[in-house]
Design a protein around this motif. Structure first.
Motif, short mmCIF file in Angstrom:
data_model
loop_
_atom_site.label_atom_id
_atom_site.label_comp_id
_atom_site.label_asym_id
_atom_site.label_seq_id
_atom_site.Cartn_x
_atom_site.Cartn_y
_atom_site.Cartn_z
N PHE A 37 7.42 9.87 -1.36
CA PHE A 37 6.51 8.74 -1.49
C PHE A 37 5.45 8.96 -2.57
CE2 PHE A 37 8.31 8.18 2.72
CZ PHE A 37 8.60 6.83 2.70
N GLU A 38 5.29 10.21 -3.00
CA GLU A 38 4.30 10.49 -4.03
C GLU A 38 4.88 10.15 -5.40
OE1 GLU A 38 0.88 13.84 -4.81
OE2 GLU A 38 2.26 13.95 -3.12
N GLN A 39 4.14 9.36 -6.18
CA GLN A 39 4.64 8.87 -7.46
C GLN A 39 4.01 9.59 -8.65
OE1 GLN A 39 7.14 5.90 -7.36
NE2 GLN A 39 7.16 7.35 -5.66
N PHE A 97 4.13 3.43 -0.73
CA PHE A 97 3.77 2.42 0.25
C PHE A 97 2.87 1.33 -0.32
CE2 PHE A 97 4.69 5.74 3.59
CZ PHE A 97 5.70 5.03 4.21
N ASP A 98 2.12 1.67 -1.38
CA ASP A 98 1.13 0.74 -1.91
C ASP A 98 1.76 -0.58 -2.36
OD1 ASP A 98 -0.70 2.72 -1.44
OD2 ASP A 98 -0.72 3.45 -3.52
N ASP A 118 11.66 -7.95 -5.02
CA ASP A 118 10.72 -6.99 -5.61
C ASP A 118 10.68 -5.71 -4.79
OD1 ASP A 118 9.91 -8.65 -7.73
OD2 ASP A 118 8.42 -9.66 -6.48
N SER A 119 10.65 -5.86 -3.47
CA SER A 119 10.60 -4.69 -2.59
C SER A 119 11.89 -3.88 -2.66
CB SER A 119 10.35 -5.14 -1.14
OG SER A 119 9.09 -5.77 -1.02
N LEU A 120 13.03 -4.58 -2.77
CA LEU A 120 14.31 -3.89 -2.88
C LEU A 120 14.37 -3.07 -4.17
CD1 LEU A 120 17.20 -3.35 -1.87
CD2 LEU A 120 17.90 -5.47 -3.03
N GLU A 121 13.91 -3.68 -5.24
CA GLU A 121 13.89 -2.97 -6.52
C GLU A 121 13.01 -1.72 -6.42
OE1 GLU A 121 12.55 -4.02 -11.10
OE2 GLU A 121 13.42 -5.61 -9.84
N HIS A 122 11.87 -1.87 -5.76
CA HIS A 122 10.95 -0.74 -5.61
C HIS A 122 11.56 0.36 -4.74
CE1 HIS A 122 7.34 1.57 -5.18
NE2 HIS A 122 7.18 1.26 -3.91
N LEU A 123 12.23 -0.03 -3.65
CA LEU A 123 12.87 0.95 -2.77
C LEU A 123 13.83 1.84 -3.55
CD1 LEU A 123 13.67 1.99 0.16
CD2 LEU A 123 15.46 0.24 0.09
N ILE A 124 14.71 1.20 -4.30
CA ILE A 124 15.72 1.97 -5.05
C ILE A 124 15.05 2.81 -6.13
CG2 ILE A 124 17.78 1.80 -6.48
CD1 ILE A 124 18.29 -0.92 -5.05
#
Length: 430
Positions: free
Chosen positions: A74-76, A83-84, A114-120
């Protein structure tokens, strides 16, 4: 995409294997407001010995590293947290690690793509430094200590330690304080590059969505910078004998009533696909007949004041291990075990009730159909079964095909006193 259809369920799943090996599944659920996605890797806390991709020698990693790796994902690189963005789009995100799987998931009613793109994207972006790895050790240490103080967690893991001599399911998923402090960023990258290979992963999406749009988003953001997995990852597990490790394990906690887990080790292992699913269903039907509320056993224990409403059981079914477990609270757990074994022997002698078998079977079918109203249930169970070579849509067909004779055979072969252990948490004297 290939389309898989089940006429009884009136459900269909679209499937495509991407060029890099990632399995992508999508189930349309028209009229549902909630949408759900889970991206998972066939990698859990049991994978401690393996040959890393691109290497030739087997290595052994520190216990708890799969769970540690899940935390660090989760750390970017920009200093933010994965999560943000989910919060900004109104999505609810989570992750989990168990013995066999690590999964990253979210649910949303809007801004889904948008959330799906972020998940992957974030699962493809590991960022481990010496500093952030050291910082995480203190966080996970507190988590481990919290579970060390939990009597339910202890009665369960002591149960596994009693059942298994060598198999790593006896090791806490989070590892120990000692083991996590040995983890390095290099070790994390080695595990990530091996097990987070798209050929070892699957994505499942479910909701009122367009199939073309789902696959478009997945392909757009799918940028794994790793070599395509050409063969199965070579994993190694210690040899596990058929016997149990200990017949009894007792711990003490500041509680008012003793807690117990009684378990039966399953030695019919090493099977996959619908054969494994069939064993799971047969065992669950057997457990329901013997241990459910209203059974002869339940009524006997309850009327003697030996159990309360917390009494219940289930079956854990995996490719390489499995066990039936019955748990609850009791003033005399050892007497509960004695009565359970007594009833099991009586069932073996007198036989099961065929009408009861048919009733339990119909109940399982009804419950399964009901669960298909939950996108969470569909996605998480599909992924769990998928890594065991099982298609969730086959469940009804297998249930309907299970016979009374199979359940009776399972009673005689599985619920044996020699494979039975008890784990107890007793109140401390003060």
């Amino acid at each position: 995409m290939k389309k898989i259809t089940n006429d009884i369920l009136k459900e269909q799943i679209y499937y495509e294997k991407l060029e890099n090996g990632l399995d992508v599944y999508f189930m349309p659920k028209h009229g549902f407001t909630k949408k759900y996605a889970v991206l998972a890797t066939n990698y859990g806390s049991n994978e401690l010995e393996f040959i890393p991709i691109g290497e030739n020698e087997k290595i052994k990693v520190n216990e708890g590293i799969a769970h540690f790796l899940e935390h660090k994902m989760f750390e970017q690189p920009d200093g933010g947290n994965a999560f943000d963005k989910f919060s900004k789009w109104g999505a609810s995100a989570n992750a989990f690690t168990n013995f066999t799987t690590t999964a990253y998931l979210f649910s949303a009613t809007e801004n889904f793509y948008d959330s799906l793109e972020h998940l992957i994207d974030y699962v493809q972006t590991p960022y481990f430094t010496d500093e952030n790895v050291e910082k995480e050790k203190g966080i996970i240490e507190q988590e481990i200590k919290m579970y060390d103080d939990d009597p339910e967690w202890n009665v369960y893991f002591n149960c596994l330690k009693a059942l298994y001599v060598n198999y790593p399911v006896r090791v806490d998923i989070a590892g120990s304080v000692e083991s996590i402090y040995k983890i390095t960023k290099e070790e994390l990258y080695k595990c990530y590059n091996t097990f987070y290979n798209p050929g070892n992963m699957a994505l499942f999406v479910v909701g009122d969505l367009e199939v073309d749009k789902v696959i478009e988003v997945v392909k757009k953001v799918n940028h794994y910078d790793v070599a395509k997995l050409s063969n199965e990852i070579q994993k190694f597990y210690p040899e596990e004998p058929n016997r149990v490790n200990e017949k009894e394990k007792v711990a003490k906690f500041p509680i008012s009533m003793p807690m117990f887990n009684i378990a039966f080790k399953d030695n019919k292992v090493g099977i996959r696909g619908n054969q494994l699913l069939r064993k799971e269903i047969v065992t669950e039907i057997l457990i329901d007949i013997i241990f459910k509320r209203g059974s002869r056993l339940f009524e006997d224990l309850y009327m003697k004041g030996l159990i309360n409403d917390n009494f219940g059981g289930g079956f854990s079914s995996q490719v390489d291990y499995g066990f039936t477990i019955i748990g609850g609270d009791s003033k005399d757990p050892k007497e509960v075990k004695r009565i359970i074994l007594e009833h099991i022997e009586k069932y073996k002698k007198d036989g099961l009730n065929k009408e009861e078998f048919e009733r339990v079977k119909k109940k399982k079918i009804g419950n399964f159909l009901k669960y298909f109203d939950s996108v969470n249930f569909i996605a998480n169970n599909f992924i769990s079964y998928n890594f065991k070579g099982i298609n969730l849509l086959d469940y009804l067909d297998v249930v309907k095909d299970v016979t009374f004779e199979e359940v009776e055979e399972r009673l005689n072969s599985h619920l044996k006193e020699e494979y039975c252990i008890i784990s107890i948490v007793e109140p401390t004297k003060n």
